[in-house]
Write an enzyme that holds these catalytic residues in place. Sequence first.
Site, PDB file in Angstrom:
ATOM      1  N   HIS A   1       0.846  -1.201   0.000  1.00  0.00           N
ATOM      2  CA  HIS A   1       0.000   0.000   0.000  1.00  0.00           C
ATOM      3  C   HIS A   1       0.878   1.246   0.000  1.00  0.00           C
ATOM      4  O   HIS A   1       1.916   1.265   0.659  1.00  0.00           O
ATOM      5  CB  HIS A   1      -0.911   0.004   1.234  1.00  0.00           C
ATOM      6  N   TYR A  49      -9.207   5.452   7.864  1.00  0.00           N
ATOM      7  CA  TYR A  49      -9.357   5.758   9.295  1.00  0.00           C
ATOM      8  C   TYR A  49     -10.377   6.895   9.400  1.00  0.00           C
ATOM      9  O   TYR A  49     -10.176   7.947   8.787  1.00  0.00           O
ATOM     10  CB  TYR A  49      -8.042   6.252   9.893  1.00  0.00           C
ATOM     11  N   PRO A 106      -4.029  -0.243  19.086  1.00  0.00           N
ATOM     12  CA  PRO A 106      -3.791  -0.701  17.712  1.00  0.00           C
ATOM     13  C   PRO A 106      -3.821   0.379  16.625  1.00  0.00           C
ATOM     14  O   PRO A 106      -3.467   0.092  15.483  1.00  0.00           O
ATOM     15  CB  PRO A 106      -4.921  -1.711  17.477  1.00  0.00           C
ATOM     16  N   LYS A 134       1.261  -0.732  15.211  1.00  0.00           N
ATOM     17  CA  LYS A 134       2.693  -0.830  15.513  1.00  0.00           C
ATOM     18  C   LYS A 134       3.081  -2.100  16.282  1.00  0.00           C
ATOM     19  O   LYS A 134       4.267  -2.423  16.396  1.00  0.00           O
ATOM     20  CB  LYS A 134       3.147   0.394  16.334  1.00  0.00           C
ATOM     21  N   TYR A 173       4.196   6.179  10.173  1.00  0.00           N
ATOM     22  CA  TYR A 173       3.350   5.055   9.766  1.00  0.00           C
ATOM     23  C   TYR A 173       4.161   3.991   9.029  1.00  0.00           C
ATOM     24  O   TYR A 173       4.042   2.796   9.330  1.00  0.00           O
ATOM     25  CB  TYR A 173       2.187   5.557   8.884  1.00  0.00           C
TER      26      TYR A 173
HETATM   27  C1  PHB Z   1      -5.779  -4.374  10.728  1.00  0.00           C
HETATM   28  O1  PHB Z   1      -5.900  -4.563   9.521  1.00  0.00           O
HETATM   29  O2  PHB Z   1      -6.059  -5.265  11.548  1.00  0.00           O
HETATM   30  C2  PHB Z   1      -5.332  -3.053  11.233  1.00  0.00           C
HETATM   31  C3  PHB Z   1      -4.966  -2.094  10.328  1.00  0.00           C
HETATM   32  C4  PHB Z   1      -4.552  -0.847  10.796  1.00  0.00           C
HETATM   33  C5  PHB Z   1      -4.550  -0.587  12.142  1.00  0.00           C
HETATM   34  C6  PHB Z   1      -4.896  -1.580  13.044  1.00  0.00           C
HETATM   35  C7  PHB Z   1      -5.302  -2.827  12.594  1.00  0.00           C
HETATM   36  O3  PHB Z   1      -4.185   0.635  12.577  1.00  0.00           O
END
Ligand code: PHB
Length: 391
Positions: free
Chosen positions: A72, A201, A293, A297, A385
């Site tokens: 990505h 997000y 989460p 990380k 990130y």
């Molecule tokens: C996930 O795909 O489980 C995932 C992706 C991004 C995050 C947390 C979990 O910030």
Amino acid sequence: MQTQIEIIGAGPAGLLLSHLLARKGIESIVLESKSREYVENRVRAGVLEQGTVNLLAEAGLGERLLKEGMPHHGIEIRFGANSHRIDFDELTDGKGITIYGQQEVVKDLISTRLKENGKLLFETSDVEILNPLDDKPAISFKVDGTEQQIQCDLIAGCDGFHGVSRNSIPEEKRKNFSRDYPFAWLGILVDAPPSSAELVYANSTSGFALHSMRSPSITRNYIQCDPEDSIENWSNDRIWQALHDRLETVADWKLVEGEIIEKAITPMRSFVCETMRYGRLLLAGDAAHIVPPTGAKGMNLAISDVNYLSDAIVKRYQTGSEELLDSYTEKCLRRIWRGEHFSWYMTSLLHKFPESSPFQERLQSAELEYVCQSQAASRSLAENYVGFKFK
Ligand code: PHB
Ligand code: APR
């Protein structure tokens, strides 16, 4: 029984450590309390930083990852009616992330270790660290109901946040830092293709939501919920309604529904135990630290610890010097606190805080606008990130 390095826990940290050591001719035994099937199917996060992908590929673990992992080049942030793309290519000199589930990393590691006759013992119980301050420490445990002991040179505590390793360090020697958050994540795994090419997000007025994925046909969605809530209170209809409400805030974007394969609520916490070494015991991964989460990380930090720990152990066997073991904690903690800060920052930026005052809400909106309007702020988010180089 006897080995060089005794590793407790067959998560990404313990398995990768055993693999990296084996490549340098150092023997280990991994003890895991759950079954192989359980650890291979435990659903966790799925975002690998560039450095993590490079490390795994260089360690000979890239075959499926490079074929099936989804590279990505950005993420999207939504708030109010706004949408902003963080463009990794433009902001990070071409670094990116790869979407590949943690359990896929675990499957690759287990099959590789077993193919190379690595010693992995599943379904062990009653693990006890006997004498971590002795030159030849030992652990006792049970497997198939029989008590066993293993003597070794070093013990790696890779047994996650609820394991026994951290608590084997006397309380007065442990330096802990923690923060709880007034919300949890309800996560679902869905048999449906992703609705976007990249992760979304969303900070909506009803709370946070995240649209993520595992493959071209499986999606992973999360919604912020009360930490005391129970999964029984969330019917599939209620989950979909919350996801539509929180994610469909920009014109023409529709969330694709599908069969929910798995659903669970996970609490959120930041935690660091700065005492990562106690005599012959070394902690790595979730055993020493956890992050909320947001920003994914957790596994990346676990792999960063193991990168330093394997180098330190190899140096000890190759030269007799414990120099890198002595600086292990300090090296790890620099990256850990950077990851802790970023995860706290992303969590603070994107969630609805139940006790938040109008002043705090305005600060959050001001920061969201800044991230989306300032290239410097976007660059900082992107840099964190995609992650930092292992030094
Ligand atoms: C996930 O795909 O489980 C995932 C992706 C991004 C995050 C947390 C979990 O910030
Ligand atoms: N004896 C043996 N094994 C144990 C014990 C014990 N007493 N206690 C826990 N374990 C095992 C767990 O069953 C698990 O398989 O240790 C393993 C620890 O693995 P993880 O929890 O995955 O931790 P780690 O390898 O550090 O990886 C960190 O996992 O929780 C996620 O977000 C986190 O992505 C991050 C990653």
